[in-house]
Design an enzyme around this catalytic site. Structure first.
Site, PDB file in Angstrom:
ATOM      1  N   GLY A  55       0.805  -1.209   0.000  1.00 18.38           N
ATOM      2  CA  GLY A  55       0.000   0.000   0.000  1.00 18.38           C
ATOM      3  C   GLY A  55       0.846   1.270   0.000  1.00 18.38           C
ATOM      4  O   GLY A  55       0.307   2.376   0.005  1.00 18.38           O
ATOM      5  N   HIS A  56       2.186   1.100   0.033  1.00 19.20           N
ATOM      6  CA  HIS A  56       3.089   2.259   0.055  1.00 19.20           C
ATOM      7  C   HIS A  56       3.913   2.342  -1.226  1.00 19.20           C
ATOM      8  O   HIS A  56       4.963   2.972  -1.253  1.00 19.20           O
ATOM      9  CB  HIS A  56       4.038   2.170   1.255  1.00 19.20           C
ATOM     10  CG  HIS A  56       3.343   2.017   2.561  1.00 19.20           C
ATOM     11  ND1 HIS A  56       2.424   2.931   3.020  1.00 19.20           N
ATOM     12  CD2 HIS A  56       3.412   1.050   3.503  1.00 19.20           C
ATOM     13  CE1 HIS A  56       1.968   2.535   4.196  1.00 19.20           C
ATOM     14  NE2 HIS A  56       2.535   1.388   4.511  1.00 19.20           N
ATOM     15  N   LYS A 104      11.255  -0.092   9.342  1.00 23.93           N
ATOM     16  CA  LYS A 104      10.552   1.125   9.756  1.00 23.93           C
ATOM     17  C   LYS A 104       9.981   0.914  11.156  1.00 23.93           C
ATOM     18  O   LYS A 104       9.549  -0.188  11.498  1.00 23.93           O
ATOM     19  CB  LYS A 104       9.419   1.459   8.768  1.00 23.93           C
ATOM     20  CG  LYS A 104       9.940   1.712   7.347  1.00 23.93           C
ATOM     21  CD  LYS A 104       8.884   2.251   6.413  1.00 23.93           C
ATOM     22  CE  LYS A 104       7.698   1.327   6.230  1.00 23.93           C
ATOM     23  NZ  LYS A 104       8.051  -0.051   5.826  1.00 23.93           N
ATOM     24  N   HIS A 218      -0.162   5.291   7.330  1.00 21.24           N
ATOM     25  CA  HIS A 218      -1.316   4.390   7.321  1.00 21.24           C
ATOM     26  C   HIS A 218      -2.566   5.159   7.685  1.00 21.24           C
ATOM     27  O   HIS A 218      -3.572   4.587   8.078  1.00 21.24           O
ATOM     28  CB  HIS A 218      -1.131   3.255   8.328  1.00 21.24           C
ATOM     29  CG  HIS A 218       0.185   2.574   8.212  1.00 21.24           C
ATOM     30  ND1 HIS A 218       1.285   2.941   8.954  1.00 21.24           N
ATOM     31  CD2 HIS A 218       0.589   1.576   7.403  1.00 21.24           C
ATOM     32  CE1 HIS A 218       2.312   2.170   8.605  1.00 21.24           C
ATOM     33  NE2 HIS A 218       1.916   1.344   7.683  1.00 21.24           N
TER      34      HIS A 218
END
Lengths: 330, 199
Positions: A55-56, A104, A218
């Site tokens: 999703g990134h 991360k 997010h």
């Protein structure tokens, strides 16, 4: 909510099949969810493995290739990958020179990479880890999970990747990665919430006339919510938030990153405003990167990341890179 | 005494409960997390049930260790390592006995909960799964029903708390007023003990 997908359950696998077909320089293991540069392992070269929730994009799979990552592990959407993926990636890229995990700072990523590091070391692979935590919007205290890792991940992966490509040993690659993280700060702004395929509706409620200052990648809430501001005002707010936390005496790398749904027309205009504020504060910008690099699905908005560099870091930033998401000098 | 079959029934009952409540877990995770707790746990426990059908370990310890390893391999996020560690360490503490007493299970589950606290660094009151698991272990020597009630109360008691761990901690005061999804799924796990035992 309309999405260009089949069903939510296969979104990640479908995207990986597409990556495999579009990028023959990569080995994409769709079933096990590992993306590896095709020529790995390279004799004597330190392997670089990163990963996180999907999703990134292009983070992280789009940064696999010569001059950057050796392999990446995509998890489910916004969910960290599992240790089996990281172990598989480490084994695929390890030439005996060791592997650096770039992680991360999110609880899930940290726990899964820690478990993977233990398993890899049991198999005789030397592992080093660097934690990316650059987001100044989060209070770093005993009462939070600590600062989130966002845009600086790209700087860490590029600069450590260049050093590894030149043949630097694991210890050196790790210390450079750490140095880049320590010299980087980010701040993000959301103009709209993002929608995960599994949920099918926005993950938070942001009224049309408002924006969220300090948002995470997010859709985690930030510092405050305000009435919509101009690009100029957002640039002032973002850069000041970063400069409250760092005082660059050297030139900086500037990343003006789109969250996924903001067009380049807006991002370039915003970048001009960010350059203006930095100029007013007397901070020279050595290089600027504008585009969608560390995204949050369909979120509208942008983040600013600054990384203070010396000559060596700048040289490594400029070194050739050949990946789906970042490519120059080749 | 509790045998391997009891622990298999526990895992199957948990999987069914997670399946029934997946949407509620995801809805709880939406305002303070990232809206995937239900679907992630569901994926994990389906995998647990599948592996236990294929491979049927014959001791309680082996059942829980296999289930834990499967969760770590399939769930992802923070829930995978945390739930995986809970079951693995509980299973390890049960050793290789073919049957265990209620007292042995209580001690083992306490060891599992301690391991989760060590891994995630959370303490009671941080608004996490620990807030359901610690009272459950304390009540387990009375009965499974008492443990289930204590876990549910513990989960409900997270509503007024401010989160200090995980993604919800970024919300600060805005996390107050929401029930923690991890504490809620933990109360499902403990509640499934009642079904497995027929209490």
């Amino acid at each position: 909510m309309k999405m260009l997908i089949n069903v939510a359950e296969t979104v990640v696998a479908d995207a990986l099949r597409g990556m495999a077909a579009a990028h023959p320089d990569l080995t994409v293991d769709v079933e096990n969810r590992v993306i590896v540069r095709r020529d790995a392992p390279l004799a004597g070269k330190v392997g670089l493995v990163s990963g996180g929730g999907s999703g990134h994009e292009p983070l992280h799979g789009g940064f696999v290739g010569p001059g950057m990552l050796s392999a990446a592990c995509p998890g489910e959407v916004f969910t960290s990958p599992v240790p089996d993926q990281m172990l598989r990636a480490a084994a695929a890229v390890n030439s005996g020179a060791g592997v650096l995990f770039i992680v991360k700072n999110y609880t899930g990523d940290v726990l899964n990479f820690d478990m993977a590091a233990e398993l890899a070391e049991d198999e005789g692979i030397q592992i080093a880890k660097v934690l990316v935590n650059d987001d100044v919007a989060v209070t770093d205290s005993l009462y939070t999970a600590g600062r989130r890792g966002t845009g600086a991940t790209l700087f860490v992966e590029k600069i450590a990747g260049a050093a590894a490509e030149e043949g630097a040993p694991l210890e050196r690659v790790e210390s450079l990665a750490r140095q880049v993280n320590e010299n980087s700060r980010s701040f993000g702004v959301a103009l709209s919430a993002c929608t995960t395929p599994a949920k099918g509706s926005p993950t938070f409620d942001l009224p049309p006339g408002e924006l969220e200052l300090g948002v995470g990648i997010h859709g985690e809430p930030g510092r405050e919510r305000r009435a919509m501001m101009t690009s100029r005002e957002i640039a002032d707010f973002s850069v000041h938030a970063i400069l409250e936390d760092m005082n660059p005496r050297n030139p900086v790398l500037l990343l003006v990153n789109g969250m996924g749904a903001t067009p380049l027309l807006e991002l370039y205009g915003f970048s001009a405003e960010v350059q203006r504020v930095l100029g007013e504060r007397g901070i020279p910008v050595a290089r600027t990167l504008v585009g969608n690099y560390v995204t949050s699905l369909d979120m509208a908005g942008a983040s600013v990341t600054l990384c203070q560099v010396d000559e060596e870091l700048l040289r490594l930033w400029d070194a050739p890179v050949k990946t789906p998401g970042l490519r120059w000098g080749v | 005494m509790l045998d391997a079959d009891f622990f298999r029934r526990w895992m199957t009952a948990t999987a069914a409960s997670v399946e029934r409540e997946a949407q509620r877990l995801t809805a709880l995770d939406s305002p303070i997390g990232d809206a995937d707790h239900g679907s992630n746990l569901q994926r994990g426990f389906i995998a647990v049930v599948n592996v236990l059908e294929k491979d049927a370990p014959d001791t309680p310890g082996a059942v829980l260790q296999l289930a834990g390893r499967q969760l770590i391999s399939t769930v992802g996020g923070a829930s995978g390592p945390l739930y995986g560690t809970l079951l693995r360490r509980t299973g390890k503490a049960l050793g290789d006995a073919s049957e265990v007493s209620g007292e042995q299970f209580t001690d083992a589950l306490r060891a599992g909960v301690d391991a989760v606290m060590a891994l995630g660094g959370a303490a009671p009151g941080d608004k996490t799964m620990i807030d359901a698991l610690v009272p459950a272990v304390d009540a387990l020597s009375d009965s499974f029903t008492a443990a289930a009630a204590a876990a549910e109360e513990g989960a409900a008691a997270t509503i007024p708390l401010q989160a200090r761990k995980g993604r919800a901690s970024y919300l600060g005061e805005r996390s107050i007023g929401h029930q923690d999804p991890g504490a809620t799924s933990s109360s499902l796990l403990i509640g499934a003990l009642v079904e497995a035992s027929g209490e």
